[in-house]
Design an enzyme around this catalytic site. Structure first.
Site, PDB file in Angstrom:
ATOM      1  N   ALA A  32      -4.811   6.744  14.662  1.00 44.01           N
ATOM      2  CA  ALA A  32      -4.355   6.408  13.312  1.00 44.01           C
ATOM      3  C   ALA A  32      -3.893   4.957  13.299  1.00 44.01           C
ATOM      4  O   ALA A  32      -3.107   4.533  14.154  1.00 44.01           O
ATOM      5  CB  ALA A  32      -3.206   7.328  12.900  1.00 44.01           C
ATOM      6  N   ALA A  82       0.130   1.688  14.988  1.00 44.58           N
ATOM      7  CA  ALA A  82      -0.949   2.632  15.267  1.00 44.58           C
ATOM      8  C   ALA A  82      -0.408   3.725  16.183  1.00 44.58           C
ATOM      9  O   ALA A  82       0.663   3.577  16.777  1.00 44.58           O
ATOM     10  CB  ALA A  82      -2.138   1.939  15.914  1.00 44.58           C
ATOM     11  N   LYS A  83      -1.124   4.807  16.286  1.00 42.48           N
ATOM     12  CA  LYS A  83      -0.784   5.878  17.217  1.00 42.48           C
ATOM     13  C   LYS A  83      -2.012   6.749  17.395  1.00 42.48           C
ATOM     14  O   LYS A  83      -2.857   6.841  16.491  1.00 42.48           O
ATOM     15  CB  LYS A  83       0.366   6.733  16.675  1.00 42.48           C
ATOM     16  CG  LYS A  83       1.191   7.401  17.764  1.00 42.48           C
ATOM     17  CD  LYS A  83       2.104   6.392  18.460  1.00 42.48           C
ATOM     18  CE  LYS A  83       3.060   7.083  19.409  1.00 42.48           C
ATOM     19  NZ  LYS A  83       4.047   6.135  19.963  1.00 42.48           N
ATOM     20  N   GLY A  84      -2.106   7.391  18.533  1.00 35.51           N
ATOM     21  CA  GLY A  84      -3.261   8.247  18.761  1.00 35.51           C
ATOM     22  C   GLY A  84      -3.036   9.198  19.902  1.00 35.51           C
ATOM     23  O   GLY A  84      -1.957   9.225  20.514  1.00 35.51           O
ATOM     24  N   ASP A  89       2.065   6.864  26.334  1.00 34.53           N
ATOM     25  CA  ASP A  89       2.942   7.714  25.533  1.00 34.53           C
ATOM     26  C   ASP A  89       3.091   9.025  26.312  1.00 34.53           C
ATOM     27  O   ASP A  89       2.813   9.066  27.508  1.00 34.53           O
ATOM     28  CB  ASP A  89       2.347   7.928  24.137  1.00 34.53           C
ATOM     29  CG  ASP A  89       3.397   8.299  23.096  1.00 34.53           C
ATOM     30  OD1 ASP A  89       3.925   9.418  23.184  1.00 34.53           O
ATOM     31  OD2 ASP A  89       3.680   7.481  22.206  1.00 34.53           O
TER      32      ASP A  89
END
Length: 441
Positions: free
Chosen positions: A78, A123-125, A164
């Site tokens: 994202a 952002a992150k995923g 993460d």
């Protein structure tokens, strides 16, 4: 191939206040955004834009298992906002990764970068997988295939992943190598959080915990709590919690409780946190520490929920999200809460803590040491020149104190909570950038 899916507003847009369902990261992020906007004069169009990600990429990640069978996992990336610079955010391997979680966390990354005044967006995923179910070889193959699937939407000037939950320096090294092999040259700046031997920065792994400790120190000083007289409880003894606890202990604070996934140990006279390995060093080390204690020792075994309700000066929830909720917020007895985890306090719980007069320093400021040292790493990769650990610590100290001071100024000037003030600082910077750049075409 990745599919570029533009965001639509999910059906969860407005959850009722008395709902018993867990609050999602996306719900919390949107509510925090709307609340912060009430304290600013911000263009409605900019506010509406910031409620949605620029794009969400969903990919299928096939993996050949060690036994020759093939499983297919779902991966997400994202990308929320890039008005201030390339997208930036972690990649997690966890069975509960969802599209909306990635979107919500990407929004927090936008605010986190902005409150630190770092030229990145959010952002992150992640991949929907239990990393404990994978062998090392399977994890490497999964990472390399995931890197290939999202290769067209990441890059050192586009979107820069980082470790993460369930990932780490080795994962980032594999991702960097997979990306570089397809590009035909070594590109260390495509990810951060790598091992220093391949372009990573010294001090990156402990940076989020270090920033939590720095922010705790500054906040305690602001409210007149000398560290040598301050008691601290830390939920979660992973990289963030362990490093924060150790540093605060070094600075004179008394850490009276720590926990892992199985429960907590509590000693009102203080725990020797330096003697307990972090979760990364030894999984469930707090449990092992408790088991090895003398049965006659004046140490209590508590649940993670009981730890949150201890009568201490400072509580640091540094485990997972949504641990302080409307159900237990009125039982929180700490004077100051410093959020080490991402999203440990729900929107409803934050209102209760405010009514109780408990000062809550939000995650977007407290644990921002990770993205800050990631920024340092990115600079080192671009310039092909490594910094010493001492320089990293000095630069992080300066950046964290500057950011904390900027938020404090808004707390005082507008009589806001620390969370609202941090969002005002972040949102004002993002909104100003949007207004300066305008809307293409």
């Amino acid at each position: 191939m990745a599919s570029n899916q533009q965001s639509t507003v999910p059906a969860e847009e407005h959850r009722s206040a008395d709902s018993t369902e867990p609050e999602t990261a996306l719900e919390t992020a949107r509510r925090q955004l709307e609340r912060a906007a009430t304290h600013l004069e911000i263009d409605d169009a900019v506010l509406e834009r910031l409620k949605h990600p620029a794009a969400v990429h969903e990919v299928a990640v096939p993996l050949e298992r060690d036994d020759g069978s093939v499983d297919v996992f779902t991966g997400y990336r994202a990308q929320h906002d890039s008005v201030r610079g390339p997208y930036k955010g972690g990649l997690r391997y966890h069975p509960e990764v969802t599209r909306d979680e990635c979107v919500g966390l990407s929004m927090w990354m936008t605010w986190k970068c902005a409150v630190m005044d770092i030229p990145f967006g959010g952002a992150k995923g992640g991949v929907v997988v239990d990393p404990k179910s994978l062998s090392d070889a399977e994890t490497e193959r999964l990472t390399r295939r995931f890197a290939q699937e999202i290769r067209d939407v990441i890059g050192p000037t586009t979107d820069i992943p980082a470790p993460d939950m369930g990932t780490g320096p080795e994962t980032m090294a594999w991702l960097m190598d997979a990306y570089s092999m397809q590009e035909g040259e070594t590109i260390p700046g495509v990810v951060t959080g790598k091992p220093p031997v391949v372009g990573g920065s010294h001090g990156r792994e402990e940076a989020p915990g270090r920033s939590v400790a720095i922010v705790t120190r500054e906040t305690c000083d602001y409210y007149g709590y000398p560290l040598e007289d301050t008691t601290v409880a830390v939920q979660g003894f992973g990289s963030v919690g362990a490093n924060a606890a150790r540093l605060l202990e070094d600075w004179g604070a008394t850490v009276v409780a720590v926990s892992d996934v199985n429960g907590a140990v509590y000693d009102p006279d203080g725990i020797d946190v330096a003697a307990i390995p972090s979760h990364d060093e030894e999984p469930e080390a707090v449990t092992s520490y408790a088991a090895d204690l003398d049965p006659d020792a004046d140490v209590d075994r508590l649940s993670n929920e009981e730890l949150l309700e201890l009568d201490v000066d400072v509580l640091i929830p540094a485990a997972v999200g949504n641990v302080i909720t409307a159900d237990n917020a009125d039982a929180i007895a700490a004077d100051i809460v410093v959020e080490g985890a991402n999203g440990p306090t729900t929107f409803a719980a934050a209102a209760i803590l405010e009514e109780c007069g408990i000062h809550v320093v939000p995650d977007i400021l407290a644990n921002a040491g990770g993205v800050t040292v990631s920024y340092f790493e990115w600079l080192q990769d671009i310039n092909r020149r490594a910094w010493s650990l001492e320089r990293v610590h000095e630069e992080l100290e300066t950046e964290m104190v500057d950011a904390w001071s900027a938020v404090r100024d808004v707390v005082e000037a507008k009589d806001l909570t620390w969370r609202d003030a941090a969002y005002v600082v972040a949102l004002s910077r993002v909104a100003e950038a949007h207004e300066a750049r305008g809307l293409w075409p």
